[in-house]
Enzyme design. Structure first.
Site, PDB file in Angstrom:
ATOM      1  CG  ASP A  98      -0.087  -0.233   2.529  1.00  0.00           C
ATOM      2  OD1 ASP A  98       1.133   0.012   2.508  1.00  0.00           O
ATOM      3  OD2 ASP A  98      -0.663  -0.663   3.536  1.00  0.00           O
ATOM      4  CD  GLU A 120       0.680  -6.749   3.359  1.00  0.00           C
ATOM      5  OE1 GLU A 120       0.639  -5.514   3.426  1.00  0.00           O
ATOM      6  OE2 GLU A 120       1.527  -7.434   3.987  1.00  0.00           O
ATOM      7  CD  GLU A 134       0.441   4.327   4.547  1.00  0.00           C
ATOM      8  OE1 GLU A 134      -0.489   5.033   5.009  1.00  0.00           O
ATOM      9  OE2 GLU A 134       1.636   4.592   4.749  1.00  0.00           O
ATOM     10  CG  HIS A 210       6.693   4.325  10.345  1.00  0.00           C
ATOM     11  ND1 HIS A 210       6.041   4.539   9.147  1.00  0.00           N
ATOM     12  CD2 HIS A 210       6.468   3.031  10.657  1.00  0.00           C
ATOM     13  CE1 HIS A 210       5.458   3.405   8.762  1.00  0.00           C
ATOM     14  NE2 HIS A 210       5.693   2.489   9.657  1.00  0.00           N
ATOM     15  NE  ARG A 212       4.386  10.003   4.039  1.00  0.00           N
ATOM     16  CZ  ARG A 212       5.100  10.906   3.383  1.00  0.00           C
ATOM     17  NH1 ARG A 212       4.668  12.129   3.229  1.00  0.00           N
ATOM     18  NH2 ARG A 212       6.262  10.581   2.847  1.00  0.00           N
ATOM     19  CG  HIS A 243      10.989   5.605   9.669  1.00  0.00           C
ATOM     20  ND1 HIS A 243      11.363   6.527   8.715  1.00  0.00           N
ATOM     21  CD2 HIS A 243      10.241   4.687   9.013  1.00  0.00           C
ATOM     22  CE1 HIS A 243      10.857   6.173   7.537  1.00  0.00           C
ATOM     23  NE2 HIS A 243      10.169   5.059   7.699  1.00  0.00           N
TER      24      HIS A 243
HETATM   25  C1  UD1 Z   1       6.773   4.853   3.696  1.00  0.00           C
HETATM   26  C2  UD1 Z   1       5.387   4.508   3.177  1.00  0.00           C
HETATM   27  C3  UD1 Z   1       4.574   3.834   4.289  1.00  0.00           C
HETATM   28  C4  UD1 Z   1       5.344   2.685   4.918  1.00  0.00           C
HETATM   29  C5  UD1 Z   1       6.711   3.156   5.361  1.00  0.00           C
HETATM   30  C6  UD1 Z   1       7.510   2.011   5.886  1.00  0.00           C
HETATM   31  C7  UD1 Z   1       4.355   5.993   1.512  1.00  0.00           C
HETATM   32  C8  UD1 Z   1       3.668   7.268   1.271  1.00  0.00           C
HETATM   33  N1  UD1 Z   1       4.694   5.719   2.797  1.00  0.00           N
HETATM   34  O1  UD1 Z   1       6.596   5.843   4.700  1.00  0.00           O
HETATM   35  O2  UD1 Z   1       3.381   3.348   3.726  1.00  0.00           O
HETATM   36  O3  UD1 Z   1       4.629   2.222   6.038  1.00  0.00           O
HETATM   37  O4  UD1 Z   1       7.392   3.722   4.217  1.00  0.00           O
HETATM   38  O5  UD1 Z   1       8.643   2.440   6.551  1.00  0.00           O
HETATM   39  O6  UD1 Z   1       4.605   5.265   0.584  1.00  0.00           O
HETATM   40  N2  UD1 Z   1      14.406   8.093   4.722  1.00  0.00           N
HETATM   41  C9  UD1 Z   1      15.776   7.995   4.619  1.00  0.00           C
HETATM   42  N3  UD1 Z   1      16.325   6.759   4.352  1.00  0.00           N
HETATM   43  C10 UD1 Z   1      15.581   5.653   4.197  1.00  0.00           C
HETATM   44  C11 UD1 Z   1      14.188   5.766   4.309  1.00  0.00           C
HETATM   45  C12 UD1 Z   1      13.611   6.989   4.577  1.00  0.00           C
HETATM   46  O7  UD1 Z   1      16.491   8.971   4.763  1.00  0.00           O
HETATM   47  O8  UD1 Z   1      16.141   4.564   3.970  1.00  0.00           O
HETATM   48  C13 UD1 Z   1      13.800   9.426   5.017  1.00  0.00           C
HETATM   49  C14 UD1 Z   1      13.824  10.385   3.816  1.00  0.00           C
HETATM   50  O9  UD1 Z   1      14.085  11.685   4.291  1.00  0.00           O
HETATM   51  C15 UD1 Z   1      12.374  10.325   3.319  1.00  0.00           C
HETATM   52  C16 UD1 Z   1      11.624  10.126   4.622  1.00  0.00           C
HETATM   53  O10 UD1 Z   1      12.437   9.240   5.382  1.00  0.00           O
HETATM   54  O11 UD1 Z   1      11.981  11.485   2.624  1.00  0.00           O
HETATM   55  C17 UD1 Z   1      10.240   9.574   4.505  1.00  0.00           C
HETATM   56  O12 UD1 Z   1      10.208   8.440   3.642  1.00  0.00           O
HETATM   57  P1  UD1 Z   1       8.841   8.077   2.864  1.00  0.00           P
HETATM   58  O13 UD1 Z   1       9.057   6.821   2.096  1.00  0.00           O
HETATM   59  O14 UD1 Z   1       8.345   9.254   2.119  1.00  0.00           O
HETATM   60  O15 UD1 Z   1       7.798   7.862   4.038  1.00  0.00           O
HETATM   61  P2  UD1 Z   1       7.754   6.793   5.195  1.00  0.00           P
HETATM   62  O16 UD1 Z   1       7.214   7.453   6.398  1.00  0.00           O
HETATM   63  O17 UD1 Z   1       9.042   6.067   5.259  1.00  0.00           O
HETATM   64  N1  UDP Z   2      11.799  -3.366  10.839  1.00  0.00           N
HETATM   65  C1  UDP Z   2      13.168  -3.525  10.668  1.00  0.00           C
HETATM   66  N2  UDP Z   2      14.014  -2.671  11.319  1.00  0.00           N
HETATM   67  C2  UDP Z   2      13.579  -1.671  12.110  1.00  0.00           C
HETATM   68  C3  UDP Z   2      12.167  -1.499  12.258  1.00  0.00           C
HETATM   69  C4  UDP Z   2      11.316  -2.364  11.596  1.00  0.00           C
HETATM   70  O1  UDP Z   2      13.613  -4.426   9.972  1.00  0.00           O
HETATM   71  O2  UDP Z   2      14.399  -0.934  12.658  1.00  0.00           O
HETATM   72  C5  UDP Z   2      10.898  -4.285  10.122  1.00  0.00           C
HETATM   73  C6  UDP Z   2       9.764  -4.891  10.899  1.00  0.00           C
HETATM   74  O3  UDP Z   2      10.165  -6.080  11.552  1.00  0.00           O
HETATM   75  C7  UDP Z   2       8.732  -5.149   9.830  1.00  0.00           C
HETATM   76  C8  UDP Z   2       8.932  -3.994   8.887  1.00  0.00           C
HETATM   77  O4  UDP Z   2      10.239  -3.494   9.134  1.00  0.00           O
HETATM   78  O5  UDP Z   2       9.029  -6.320   9.105  1.00  0.00           O
HETATM   79  C9  UDP Z   2       7.897  -2.959   9.128  1.00  0.00           C
HETATM   80  O6  UDP Z   2       8.241  -1.821   8.444  1.00  0.00           O
HETATM   81  P1  UDP Z   2       7.647  -0.410   8.736  1.00  0.00           P
HETATM   82  O7  UDP Z   2       7.212  -0.334  10.149  1.00  0.00           O
HETATM   83  O8  UDP Z   2       8.656   0.562   8.248  1.00  0.00           O
HETATM   84  O9  UDP Z   2       6.428  -0.369   7.737  1.00  0.00           O
HETATM   85  P2  UDP Z   2       4.914  -0.859   7.815  1.00  0.00           P
HETATM   86  O10 UDP Z   2       4.895  -2.316   8.148  1.00  0.00           O
HETATM   87  O11 UDP Z   2       4.241  -0.027   8.831  1.00  0.00           O
HETATM   88  O12 UDP Z   2       4.396  -0.560   6.453  1.00  0.00           O
END
Ligand code: UD1
Ligand code: UDP
Length: 384
Positions: A98, A120, A134, A210, A212, A243
């Site tokens: 999602d 999924e 999502e 984490h 939004r 995160h």
């Molecule tokens: C995204 C997904 C969310 C999912 C989550 C899992 C969308 C809109 N959101 O949210 O559904 O649950 O991932 O974690 O698709 N960043 C880094 N390095 C990384 C990852 C993230 O620096 O490896 C930082 C960047 O500044 C980035 C910010 O995190 O802009 C947010 O990342 P983003 O993918 O936009 O949103 P998430 O909250 O991670």
């Molecule tokens: N996870 C991980 N390292 C971390 C935090 C979470 O590997 O530091 C794993 C967690 O076990 C799960 C997945 O990341 O498998 C969940 O990801 P996240 O919470 O980012 O996204 P969501 O499931 O909410 O979409």
């Protein structure tokens, strides 16, 4: 006969954790050429999963920017996918879950008239703003996809109610397949903070937060609850891999830095994470994936959200919705710490989400769809 070209598209940590076992499995099928395209919506958190599963991307759009917007992720993915699809010419594109990568990947496939398989599929809260974005992403992908791989019977029912077109399969969730390789009783953490924790004699809580829709006031209330919990309970150690989103980090470090027994660490790789869950006392989280993993490992979960698209474990009694108000979160966490019978009732392993064979089922479902096997494979049925 020509091999089926299956292109898996993903970009965030949770998608990678749940798609890598599938990409690997598809690669073992003689009828399939399994390719993988990363959008790079996440960078470090995605690469760490690819390393653990020893996978290399065939294509990488590398779209991540600091504080990226939803439109930015979607448009960069759409534009990048044009070239990948024209070059790879896949017979099927697989997307997962999602995220914005999921939606944009599916839309790009549709623009090129390539069929989409949604892994999924069918999770719903019914509230288009929660989880945001999502719920809308997965609903829109439900309209686009032709193959819907639902983890549970409940997910399939959601799609039937929406009268989506295409074929519906119940497969279980691939995260349970992933845990077969990550969770090991003899695992030694590669993170010093985790190795120095006394899991036998301390009440270790694993925390993640984490989402939004929790940005701002809800996230502040959650962090305040954790602060209060740690200050009131000297027996508690909170492990919070924070995160990499700057919005999350500002909130978490702003409220929890220097609070005794709260360990703010960088994101840990999935092996360390799964083994942390296996050893902790209970989990507090707004994550989706953790709501599936912790029940499978017999750990109670407090969900830091107002709703969940995963009602199966709530029904089974191992997950409780704590909401996002400080007092509510605190009260439920203290109950788990102080009331042994409540804890024991929640701490039993249930696994409505899969049996570790979801990838095999999805592989067979794909072969059946393309006429490579004659008999429709059996669905997963949960015993929980
Ligand atoms: C995204 C997904 C969310 C999912 C989550 C899992 C969308 C809109 N959101 O949210 O559904 O649950 O991932 O974690 O698709 N960043 C880094 N390095 C990384 C990852 C993230 O620096 O490896 C930082 C960047 O500044 C980035 C910010 O995190 O802009 C947010 O990342 P983003 O993918 O936009 O949103 P998430 O909250 O991670
Ligand atoms: N996870 C991980 N390292 C971390 C935090 C979470 O590997 O530091 C794993 C967690 O076990 C799960 C997945 O990341 O498998 C969940 O990801 P996240 O919470 O980012 O996204 P969501 O499931 O909410 O979409």
């Amino acid at each position: 006969m020509k091999k089926l070209k299956v292109l898996s598209v993903f970009g965030t940590r949770p998608e990678a954790i749940k798609m890598c076992p599938l990409v690997r499995h598809l690669g073992t099928l003689p009828e399939v050429e399994s390719l993988c395209c990363l959008t790079g919506q996440h960078r470090e958190m995605l690469d760490s999963v690819m390393d653990i599963f020893q996978l290399k991307a065939d294509y990488d759009l590398n779209i991540m920017q600091a504080r990226q917007t939803l439109s930015g992720i979607t448009s960069r993915t759409l534009l990048g996918m044009d070239e990948v699809i024209e070059t790879a010419k896949p017979d099927l594109i697989l997307v997962h879950g999602d995220t914005s990568t999921t939606f944009a990947g599916a839309l790009a496939a549709f623009y090129h008239k390539v069929p989409v398989g949604h892994v999924e599929a069918g999770l719903r809260t019914g509230d288009k703003y929660s989880p945001y974005p999502e719920e809308m992403n997965r609903t829109l992908v439900g309209r686009i996809a032709e193959l819907h791989f639902c983890p549970t019977v409940n997910n399939r029912r959601n799609l039937e109610q929406e009268t989506v077109s295409g074929e519906l399969f119940i497969t279980g969730n691939t995260v349970i397949d992933a845990m077969k390789t990550t969770v090991r009783p003899d695992f030694r953490f590669s993170v010093p903070e985790l190795n120095s924790l006394d899991f036998q004699n301390r009440r270790v809580i694993a925390l993640t937060c984490h989402r939004r829709e929790n940005y701002g006031e809800p996230m502040r209330e959650i962090m305040e609850a954790v602060r209060e919990l740690a200050l009131r309970h000297p027996e508690v150690e909170v492990v919070y891999p924070v995160h990499l989103s700057p919005v999350v980090r500002e909130c978490a470090f702003g409220i929890l830095k220097d609070v005794p027994r709260v360990h703010l660490i960088d994101p840990i790789d999935v092996e360390n994470m799964h083994n942390l869950i296996a050893r902790c006392d209970f989990v507090m989280t707004d994550s989706g994936g953790l709501q599936e993993e912790a029940p499978a490992l017999g750990k109670p979960v407090l969900v830091l959200r107002r709703e969940t698209e995963r009602p199966e474990a709530v029904k089974a009694g191992t997950v409780k919705l704590a909401g996002v108000k400080k007092q509510d979160v605190l009260a439920l966490a203290e109950e788990l710490l102080t009331d042994r019978s409540v804890y024991e009732t929640m701490a039993h392993a249930v696994n409505p989400y899969g049996d570790g064979h979801a990838c095999e089922r999805i592989g067979q479902d794909i072969l059946w769809h393309f006429g490579r096997i004659a008999e429709k494979p059996a669905d997963f049925s949960a015993k929980a």
